[in-house]
Each structure stands twice: as structure tokens, then as C-alpha cells.
Design a protein around this motif. Structure first.
Motif, PDB file in Angstrom:
ATOM      1  N   GLU A  24       0.836  -1.196   0.000  1.00 45.60           N
ATOM      2  CA  GLU A  24       0.000   0.000   0.000  1.00 45.60           C
ATOM      3  C   GLU A  24       0.878   1.256   0.000  1.00 45.60           C
ATOM      4  O   GLU A  24       0.631   2.212  -0.738  1.00 45.60           O
ATOM      5  CB  GLU A  24      -0.916  -0.021   1.234  1.00 45.60           C
ATOM      6  N   GLU A  25       1.933   1.193   0.805  1.00 47.69           N
ATOM      7  CA  GLU A  25       2.848   2.337   0.889  1.00 47.69           C
ATOM      8  C   GLU A  25       3.494   2.601  -0.474  1.00 47.69           C
ATOM      9  O   GLU A  25       3.583   3.748  -0.932  1.00 47.69           O
ATOM     10  CB  GLU A  25       3.904   2.019   1.943  1.00 47.69           C
ATOM     11  N   GLU A  26       3.913   1.515  -1.104  1.00 46.97           N
ATOM     12  CA  GLU A  26       4.531   1.638  -2.428  1.00 46.97           C
ATOM     13  C   GLU A  26       3.587   2.284  -3.419  1.00 46.97           C
ATOM     14  O   GLU A  26       3.959   3.193  -4.173  1.00 46.97           O
ATOM     15  CB  GLU A  26       4.905   0.242  -2.946  1.00 46.97           C
ATOM     16  N   GLU A  27       2.330   1.809  -3.376  1.00 45.39           N
ATOM     17  CA  GLU A  27       1.341   2.332  -4.325  1.00 45.39           C
ATOM     18  C   GLU A  27       1.075   3.804  -4.082  1.00 45.39           C
ATOM     19  O   GLU A  27       0.918   4.573  -5.019  1.00 45.39           O
ATOM     20  CB  GLU A  27       0.039   1.526  -4.213  1.00 45.39           C
ATOM     21  N   GLN A  28       1.023   4.163  -2.785  1.00 40.43           N
ATOM     22  CA  GLN A  28       0.796   5.574  -2.458  1.00 40.43           C
ATOM     23  C   GLN A  28       1.963   6.427  -2.963  1.00 40.43           C
ATOM     24  O   GLN A  28       1.777   7.545  -3.457  1.00 40.43           O
ATOM     25  CB  GLN A  28       0.642   5.767  -0.945  1.00 40.43           C
ATOM     26  N   ARG A  29       3.183   5.864  -2.821  1.00 45.05           N
ATOM     27  CA  ARG A  29       4.377   6.608  -3.279  1.00 45.05           C
ATOM     28  C   ARG A  29       4.352   6.768  -4.792  1.00 45.05           C
ATOM     29  O   ARG A  29       4.685   7.816  -5.326  1.00 45.05           O
ATOM     30  CB  ARG A  29       5.636   5.861  -2.849  1.00 45.05           C
ATOM     31  N   GLU A  30       3.922   5.661  -5.454  1.00 43.30           N
ATOM     32  CA  GLU A  30       3.853   5.735  -6.915  1.00 43.30           C
ATOM     33  C   GLU A  30       2.847   6.784  -7.362  1.00 43.30           C
ATOM     34  O   GLU A  30       2.931   7.331  -8.462  1.00 43.30           O
ATOM     35  CB  GLU A  30       3.467   4.366  -7.497  1.00 43.30           C
ATOM     36  N   ARG A  31       1.866   7.027  -6.498  1.00 47.45           N
ATOM     37  CA  ARG A  31       0.862   8.031  -6.830  1.00 47.45           C
ATOM     38  C   ARG A  31       1.419   9.438  -6.578  1.00 47.45           C
ATOM     39  O   ARG A  31       0.742  10.427  -6.827  1.00 47.45           O
ATOM     40  CB  ARG A  31      -0.386   7.810  -5.978  1.00 47.45           C
ATOM     41  N   GLY A  32       2.623   9.537  -6.028  1.00 46.87           N
ATOM     42  CA  GLY A  32       3.289  10.830  -5.915  1.00 46.87           C
ATOM     43  C   GLY A  32       3.385  11.383  -4.513  1.00 46.87           C
ATOM     44  O   GLY A  32       3.770  12.533  -4.313  1.00 46.87           O
ATOM     45  N   ALA A  34       4.957  11.865  -0.730  1.00 52.10           N
ATOM     46  CA  ALA A  34       6.274  11.758  -0.107  1.00 52.10           C
ATOM     47  C   ALA A  34       6.293  10.508   0.771  1.00 52.10           C
ATOM     48  O   ALA A  34       5.250  10.054   1.228  1.00 52.10           O
ATOM     49  CB  ALA A  34       6.548  13.002   0.734  1.00 52.10           C
ATOM     50  N   SER A  35       7.481   9.938   0.993  1.00 60.13           N
ATOM     51  CA  SER A  35       7.561   8.622   1.633  1.00 60.13           C
ATOM     52  C   SER A  35       6.921   8.622   3.026  1.00 60.13           C
ATOM     53  O   SER A  35       6.239   7.681   3.405  1.00 60.13           O
ATOM     54  CB  SER A  35       9.022   8.179   1.705  1.00 60.13           C
ATOM     55  N   GLU A  36       7.148   9.702   3.779  1.00 62.92           N
ATOM     56  CA  GLU A  36       6.567   9.789   5.125  1.00 62.92           C
ATOM     57  C   GLU A  36       5.038   9.779   5.042  1.00 62.92           C
ATOM     58  O   GLU A  36       4.355   9.033   5.727  1.00 62.92           O
ATOM     59  CB  GLU A  36       7.050  11.077   5.806  1.00 62.92           C
ATOM     60  N   GLU A  37       4.547  10.638   4.153  1.00 61.97           N
ATOM     61  CA  GLU A  37       3.097  10.757   3.962  1.00 61.97           C
ATOM     62  C   GLU A  37       2.514   9.442   3.475  1.00 61.97           C
ATOM     63  O   GLU A  37       1.421   9.043   3.879  1.00 61.97           O
ATOM     64  CB  GLU A  37       2.822  11.854   2.926  1.00 61.97           C
ATOM     65  N   ALA A  38       3.245   8.794   2.573  1.00 61.33           N
ATOM     66  CA  ALA A  38       2.771   7.528   2.008  1.00 61.33           C
ATOM     67  C   ALA A  38       2.576   6.493   3.103  1.00 61.33           C
ATOM     68  O   ALA A  38       1.616   5.726   3.090  1.00 61.33           O
ATOM     69  CB  ALA A  38       3.775   7.016   0.979  1.00 61.33           C
ATOM     70  N   ARG A  39       3.504   6.488   4.085  1.00 60.22           N
ATOM     71  CA  ARG A  39       3.382   5.512   5.160  1.00 60.22           C
ATOM     72  C   ARG A  39       2.117   5.765   5.973  1.00 60.22           C
ATOM     73  O   ARG A  39       1.376   4.848   6.281  1.00 60.22           O
ATOM     74  CB  ARG A  39       4.622   5.542   6.055  1.00 60.22           C
ATOM     75  N   TYR A  40       1.877   7.029   6.292  1.00 59.31           N
ATOM     76  CA  TYR A  40       0.678   7.344   7.077  1.00 59.31           C
ATOM     77  C   TYR A  40      -0.594   6.994   6.311  1.00 59.31           C
ATOM     78  O   TYR A  40      -1.545   6.452   6.869  1.00 59.31           O
ATOM     79  CB  TYR A  40       0.667   8.825   7.467  1.00 59.31           C
ATOM     80  N   ALA A  41      -0.573   7.315   5.020  1.00 55.52           N
ATOM     81  CA  ALA A  41      -1.747   7.014   4.191  1.00 55.52           C
ATOM     82  C   ALA A  41      -2.011   5.510   4.185  1.00 55.52           C
ATOM     83  O   ALA A  41      -3.158   5.059   4.281  1.00 55.52           O
ATOM     84  CB  ALA A  41      -1.535   7.530   2.777  1.00 55.52           C
ATOM     85  N   ALA A  42      -0.913   4.745   4.066  1.00 51.06           N
ATOM     86  CA  ALA A  42      -1.053   3.284   4.049  1.00 51.06           C
ATOM     87  C   ALA A  42      -1.648   2.792   5.359  1.00 51.06           C
ATOM     88  O   ALA A  42      -2.533   1.939   5.384  1.00 51.06           O
ATOM     89  CB  ALA A  42       0.308   2.641   3.802  1.00 51.06           C
ATOM     90  N   GLN A  43      -1.161   3.356   6.475  1.00 47.33           N
ATOM     91  CA  GLN A  43      -1.673   2.936   7.778  1.00 47.33           C
ATOM     92  C   GLN A  43      -3.139   3.294   7.931  1.00 47.33           C
ATOM     93  O   GLN A  43      -3.916   2.532   8.504  1.00 47.33           O
ATOM     94  CB  GLN A  43      -0.845   3.568   8.893  1.00 47.33           C
ATOM     95  N   ARG A  44      -3.515   4.458   7.416  1.00 45.32           N
ATOM     96  CA  ARG A  44      -4.921   4.871   7.487  1.00 45.32           C
ATOM     97  C   ARG A  44      -5.796   3.911   6.683  1.00 45.32           C
ATOM     98  O   ARG A  44      -6.871   3.526   7.125  1.00 45.32           O
ATOM     99  CB  ARG A  44      -5.077   6.288   6.930  1.00 45.32           C
TER     100      ARG A  44
END
Lengths: 197, 119
Positions: A24-32, A34-44
Motif C-alpha cells: 500500500e505504501e509503495e502504491e501511495q508513493r507511486e501516486r506521488g 512523499a515517503s513519510e506521507e505515504a506511510r501514514y496514508a497506508a496505515q490509514r
């Protein structure tokens, strides 16, 4: 937890959840993001991992075992803190168990254990019956004439002995002891051989 | 809502989720993330469930023997995922749940839109 598959299943479960989160984190990062934000988004997007872990453990019912050991530990700790109650509880249980064992021993030897004869199942007591109900008891003693007749006709298949129980005898006292009444029985001389049949 | 009603509702939702997962796996083996994404996408993001909640359901299905799981390398990412696959028992269960769901949906529809029934 003293339960061997737990460790293996636990790591498997962790790995599964982690692989989902990472993807999920990877996909969020691919969507553009930032890595920190991507992690939080994945956790959410994933939800509360502790809750999920708990629910997954419940599925495999380790929790029941875990809570059992936990309860046991609490119980032991509580008992240690109240030695008076513990002592009384143990004494009550010990007395209860002891009484039960004593009672069962008596019941076993009196009622359950077979008689010490070689073939207790083949021993029988014969009465004369009173089909006409002229007597209070339907079981009547056997007269000697009938007995001898029966014994002779059953010679090939059974041994018969005659017993006359409930004979009371006075046993006179010796050396200052009081005389006593003794229960006794008369029997024909083949009585012992019958019981060893 | 009483506790019993709550439990019944949870059971209904749980049953529905089980059915959706089984139906998704009809396309072939998939890992948890794919199943979650597929359900979200197909329902136009209406079922905004957090995909972590899929895993207890997946494990429940596995325990009942309706799916089996295996760690396999994903073709697009060079990494292993736990793939779930429908069993024959799971296929049968899906048919059962589908017919139950259909019956319930029809019953609800008859109450909600009685005119449509008569037309």
C-alpha cells in the motif's frame, strides 16, 4: 505461550500484514506522495493493526488458551495473597476428597467387588417359592427331603449344599470376659466344595 | 440498538464480507491487498472498508476450509505475498450464500418497492 504453532503462525501473520502495508505504501508513493506521507496514508487505509492482529488470533483460538493461562496465573497470585482462605480451601478440598475415597473404598469392597470365589457368577441360592401367597414372605426354606431329591437329579450339572443360617449360639466368656451371642450356620459337609466349583 | 441486534448486524456484515471475498476469489488466486482493492474498485469505493479488516475474514475462511493459502512471488513485484485460493468447498459455500443473499434482497425489494412488483 507454551504452544508450538503459535510462534510460526504469529510470524506468518505479521509477515502477511507487513506485506500488505508495504505494498500500500509503495502504491501511495507511486501516486506521488512523499515517503513519510505515504506511510501514514497506508496505515490509514489499513486500519488498526493491533485490533486486526487480535481478531486474527481469535480466529485461530489461541486466545482462549492464552486467557486460560492468564486466569491460572491470576488465580495463583490471588491465592498467595490470602493464605488463610487458601489454607481453608485446601483443607476443605482435602477432606472432601478423603471422604469420597473412604466411602468409595467401602462401597467398592462391599458392593462392587465380586465375591472371592472362582466362579461367583455361577453360584446360586435356591429357595422354595410360595406361588399361592399363603405366607407373608414368598421365599420359603427348603425342606431336607426336597433338597436330597434335587441334589440327586441335578448331580450331573450342579453341586448342591444345604445351609441353615441365622443360628445363634452363646459363647461363654473366659477369663472375666462377658459371654456373647455368635451368628452361625449349619451346612452339609460339601458346602465348601460347592463354593470352589 | 440492543447488544443482540448489534451482534446480528455484525454477523450479517461479516457474512456479506465472506461472500464478497469468495466471489472475488472466483477470478483466481489473489492476496489480501488485491482482494481489498478489487472490492473497493468494483463497488466504486462505496465499501470503504479498511483492508486490514479483510485478514480476520480471510483467516476465518481458511479455517473453515473454504480457501487455502500459499506464499508465492507476485509476478509484477519481486516479492512474496500470501495468495488465497478458492477450494471446492468454498465454491459450494459461495453458491449457498449467494442464494441466501438473493432471497433476502428480493424480500427487501418487495417491501420497499411494491409497485414495481405489480407492473
Amino acid at each position: 505461550m507454551p504452544w508450538w504453532p503459535t510462534g510460526k503462525r504469529d510470524t506468518d501473520l505479521e509477515r502477511e500484514l507487513r506485506s500488505d502495508l508495504e505494498l500500500e505504501e509503495e502504491e501511495q508513493r507511486e501516486r506521488g506522495l512523499a515517503s513519510e506521507e505515504a506511510r501514514y496514508a497506508a496505515q490509514r487505509a489499513f486500519g488498526n493493526p493491533d485490533l486486526i492482529r487480535e481478531q486474527m488470533r481469535e480466529v485461530w483460538a489461541w486466545n482462549r488458551l492464552e486467557s486460560l493461562t492468564r486466569d491460572l496465573r491470576y488465580g495463583l497470585r490471588t491465592l498467595r495473597r490470602t493464605p488463610g482462605f487458601t489454607f481453608i480451601a485446601i483443607v476443605v478440598m482435602a477432606l472432601g476428597i478423603g471422604a469420597n475415597v473412604a466411602l468409595f473404598t467401602v462401597v467398592h469392597s462391599v458392593l462392587l467387588k465380586p465375591l472371592p470365589y472362582r466362579n461367583p457368577g455361577r453360584l446360586a441360592l435356591i429357595y422354595e417359592a410360595d406361588p399361592g401367597h399363603r405366607h407373608a414372605s414368598p421365599w420359603l426354606p427348603v425342606d431336607a427331603g426336597s433338597f436330597w431329591e434335587w441334589q440327586r437329579s441335578a448331580q450331573a450339572v450342579a453341586r448342591m449344599a444345604l445351609v441353615s443360617p441365622f443360628q445363634e449360639y452363646n459363647v461363654s466368656g473366659e477369663r472375666g470376659n462377658l459371654p456373647e451371642v455368635a451368628e452361625a450356620a449349619w451346612c452339609t459337609d460339601n458346602f465348601r466344595r460347592c463354593s470352589e466349583f | 440498538m440492543t447488544r443482540q441486534q448489534e451482534q446480528q448486524r455484525a454477523k450479517l456484515l461479516q457474512g456479506t464480507l465472506d461472500m464478497l471475498i469468495l466471489r472475488t476469489l472466483l477470478h483466481g488466486a489473489a492476496h489480501g491487498h488485491q482482494i481489498g482493492k478489487h472490492i473497493q474498485r468494483t463497488t466504486n469505493d462505496f465499501l470503504q472498508m479498511q483492508h486490514g479488516s479483510l485478514y480476520p475474514a480471510l483467516h476465518r475462511l481458511e479455517k473453515r476450509g473454504w480457501v487455502i493459502s500459499k506464499w508465492e512471488t507476485a509476478p509484477d513485484r519481486n516479492r512474496e505475498f500470501k495468495y488465497y485460493r478458492l477450494t471446492d468447498k468454498g465454491r459450494k459455500q459461495l453458491a449457498v450464500e449467494e442464494s441466501q443473499w438473493k432471497r433476502m434482497a428480493e424480500a427487501v425489494a418487495r417491501v420497499m418497492w411494491p409497485a414495481a412488483e405489480e407492473n
